[in-house]
Enzyme design. Structure first.
Site, PDB file in Angstrom:
ATOM      1  CB  CYS A  94      -0.989  -0.032   1.156  1.00 50.35           C
ATOM      2  SG  CYS A  94      -2.400   1.043   0.870  1.00 50.35           S
ATOM      3  NE  ARG A 128      -9.144   5.897   0.859  1.00 50.09           N
ATOM      4  CZ  ARG A 128      -7.900   6.306   1.110  1.00 50.09           C
ATOM      5  NH1 ARG A 128      -7.602   7.586   0.990  1.00 50.09           N
ATOM      6  NH2 ARG A 128      -6.970   5.453   1.456  1.00 50.09           N
ATOM      7  CG  HIS A 195      -4.933  -3.754   3.430  1.00 51.30           C
ATOM      8  ND1 HIS A 195      -5.199  -2.746   2.535  1.00 51.30           N
ATOM      9  CD2 HIS A 195      -6.033  -3.884   4.182  1.00 51.30           C
ATOM     10  CE1 HIS A 195      -6.414  -2.281   2.768  1.00 51.30           C
ATOM     11  NE2 HIS A 195      -6.948  -2.954   3.739  1.00 51.30           N
TER      12      HIS A 195
END
Lengths: 251, 455
Positions: A94, A128, A195
């Site tokens: 990330c 996002r 993740h």
């Protein structure tokens, strides 16, 4: 057996998406094969010495924490290049994945220079990219395996032409929501947005990183590690993969 | 009320009755959703009818409990419109206002993301801001994004609005730094400080200059007495404080409640330091509304538990204690309370990944479960993401032989009760939708009453 020397970069800054889960998986899977992990936290102001690590881990943080570590990471840039060129394994997740590219341009036009280890550039997008992801990976020739994870990033990362992704997106957004690529691979250095954490439900990837690190530590070629039962891991992977197929890649 | 609003309200109320009659739950948000569709401005009109205006409560953790404690204090004096079931989005607020046409004061728990809009639409006299922790990043984005929205919403507030802030949270305290009407609360008892900041501590760096804070005392996550050695920024003085705290395991706690109008001892029936924070937030809110200290103390002492947060359920000759977990900071405090008390032998942990739980389950790795894993004999993991929890615990050091993976919640509850001897206690730690499902299962088995039928 082998002691694997792991450098964990900025653990108190970049730890938001369960990065310690990835470290716990590497530790336990090494120990189950009779190896051990010697973990060194390398943070702001600490020296990163090439030749002293077999595996480097850098995780993700919120924007604020990433901004706080960026200048220090720039100062470690040469050392990171030397470590990667020397054949040590690396996993960047990330925020760490973004910072190891050439740079990040924010919505406000601000530019953050990266390490340039991965051949990519990142530009902040409006919405996002959040959700479950499933990838098709071929990191060893002829051996195709899937990775299931979760992504949450504003950055759109564009790989240079010809650069190798970590995998192709089966479901989810991936690097930029349009190229069909996720992550990046340069030799034994792997970068990804995923993740969840990444490694518990994708144990083959943990073992691949460990085999790279053991090869570096022992000065030999990477050898497959002896298999483990991984029953819970398989269930967790399949549930996450089903999530990605049913709801990944949608706003 | 205008004719149009009356008609809309009547239609929306009828939908609530239908929803309950159809067995689809409490009908707590459906009327509001309908009203919201019919007329988004209706909340403004409904709130404007309240003679004492609105008091809002928001926070990452503890808002349901804080609001319920405040209700326990306030309802002997005022008729309240209170969203007691935790329906804290705009639709839930609309439903609550709709269902209480005679209310004098609205006491509203508000979702962090919904706070700016609800502040704008209600005549808010007091707003309590409890804390900001990393929570459901898949839904809210990063903590700083929430803080930024709150900052903008506060800047637009009338100067007559009183801000009640947790001085122990640097980001939250800073939101009130240039306001005049502020009540600051916090804990002042270094005996209960943690040795070090927890793994998942969030706001560790100075909000003004970015250097790491020095903590003279860290109580819950990053909440505590902080100071920046670089720029001098530090926790502001406390108006409402808890001192001489005594924790008594799952049985409760007691503390000295110090306010500008005096100090009194409070016996709280809820466990853990995090509930002391909730009690402080409720007390500070009541103080801001000019409630006398005696009433504050009796309201806090008469309070038992908010919906689903901490429940004791009799299951024949065993007791089920259910404690909601939903993010690292909250779950850490639940773990700490269990470990400080008599650690249970058997724990059922339930993880779902619906929107209300957070679709991203990675937060379970940021919880310090290890002290619990070292002490329990057996863990049953359940819910849609049971395998994920199993991995968390096995990689966290739990022996695989001590782990049961039972995905269906009802079977897991049965399994847990089987593992507990007669007269014993089963601790259940569910995420939000798992908690709702487990309550429904307990209700089916005749163990608890549905939430909309309770006081």
């Amino acid at each position: 057996m082998t002691t694997i020397r792991l450098a964990h970069l900025y653990p108190e800054y970049l730890n938001i998406y369960a990065d310690r889960g990835n470290i716990a998986v590497l530790t336990r899977r090494a120990e189950l094969r009779g190896h051990s992990l010697a973990i060194e936290a390398v943070s702001v102001g600490d020296a990163l010495r090439p030749g002293e690590h077999d595996l480097v881990y850098i995780g993700g943080g919120q924007d604020r924490e990433q901004t706080l570590v960026a200048p220090d990471l720039a100062a470690k840039s040469d050392a990171l290049h030397e470590i990667a060129a020397g054949g040590a394994a690396l996993l960047a997740v990330c925020g760490g994945y973004q910072l190891l590219g050439r740079g990040y341009r924010g919505r406000d036009g601000s530019e953050m220079l990266g390490v340039g280890l991965f051949p990519h550039e990142t530009v902040a997008g409006e919405r996002r990219l959040i959700g479950d992801v499933l990838l098709d990976c071929e990191l060893e020739p002829g051996l195709r395996r899937t990775v299931a994870g979760f992504e949450n990033h504003a950055g759109r990362t564009k790989l240079d032409a010809g650069a190798e992704p970590l995998g192709r997106v089966i479901a989810g957004f991936g690097n930029d929501g349009e190229s069909g690529f996720e992550g990046c691979r340069v030799g034994r250095a792997l970068g990804t947005y995923l993740h969840g954490p990444l490694l518990p439900r994708n144990p083959w990837l943990a073992d691949l990183l460990l085999s790279f690190a053991i090869a570096h530590a022992s000065g030999s070629e990477p050898m497959p590690l002896e298999p483990l039962p991984d029953r819970l891991e398989a269930v967790a992977h399949d549930v996450a993969a089903a999530r990605a197929r049913s709801r990944g890649g949608r706003f | 009320m205008s004719v149009r609003l009356s008609l809309e309200c009547a239609a929306a109320r009828a939908v609530g009755r239908l929803s309950r009659a159809a067995g689809k739950g409490g009908g707590t948000t459906l009327p509001g959703k309908l009203l919201w569709k019919l007329d988004p401005g209706a909340i403004d009109a409904l709130a404007a009818r309240l003679p004492l205006g609105s008091a809002l409560v928001s926070a990452t953790n503890g808002k349901t409990t804080t609001t319920a404690m405040a209700a326990s204090i306030l309802r002997s004096r005022h008729r309240l419109a209170w969203n007691s079931s935790g329906a804290n989005l705009t639709s839930g607020v609309a439903s609550t206002l709709l269902a209480a046409p005679d209310a004098e004061l609205a006491l509203l728990e508000v979702d962090e993301a919904a706070l700016p809009e609800i502040l704008r639409r209600t005549k808010t006299g007091v707003v309590s801001l409890g804390n900001l922790f990393r929570d459901q990043l898949d839904r809210y984005g990063e903590l700083e994004i929430v803080a930024e929205r709150w900052r903008a919403a506060i800047a637009a507030l009338s100067p007559t609005t009183t801000l009640v802030v947790n001085a122990d949270d640097p980001v939250v305290a800073e939101l009130a730094s240039d306001r005049n009407r502020v009540v600051r609360f916090g804990i002042d008892d270094p005996a209960h400080a943690r040795v070090s900041l927890q793994h998942a501590a969030d706001s560790k760096y100075c909000v003004r200059c970015g250097q790491p804070y020095v903590y003279d005392a860290a109580y819950v996550g990053h909440l505590g007495a902080y100071r920046c050695e670089a720029c001098g920024h530090c926790r502001p003085p406390l108006d409402v404080a808890a001192r001489r705290i005594e924790l008594d395991g799952l049985a409760g706690s007691s503390f000295d409640l110090a306010t500008p109008s005096g100090t009194a001892r409070v016996q709280l029936a809820l466990p853990g330091l995090y509930n002391v924070y909730n009690a402080l937030a409720a007390a500070a809110l009541a103080y801001a509304l000019a409630i006398p200290l005696d009433d504050i103390v009796s309201g806090l002492e008469g309070f038992t538990a908010a919906f689903g947060r901490f429940e004791r359920i009799e299951a024949d000759d065993r007791e089920v204690v259910m404690l909601l977990i939903k993010n690292p900071a909250g779950a850490n405090e639940v773990v700490r309370t269990l470990v400080d008390a008599e650690t249970p032998a058997v724990v059922v942990v339930a993880l779902n990944d619906a929107v209300a739980d957070g679709r991203d389950v990675s937060w379970i790795w940021d919880v310090d479960f290890e002290p619990l894993l070292e002490r329990v004999e057996r863990v049953v993991v359940t819910g849609e993401r049971a395998a994920e929890l199993g991995l968390r615990f096995v990689y966290g050091g739990l022996a695989e032989s001590a782990l049961d993976v039972v995905e269906p919640l009802g079977e897991a509850l049965t399994r847990g009760l089987e593992l507990v001897p007669a007269g014993g206690r089963l601790v259940v730690l569910p995420t939000y939708t798992a908690m709702l499902a487990l309550r429904a299962i307990a209700t089916e088995r005749g163990l608890v009453r549905p939430y909309w039928e309770r006081a």
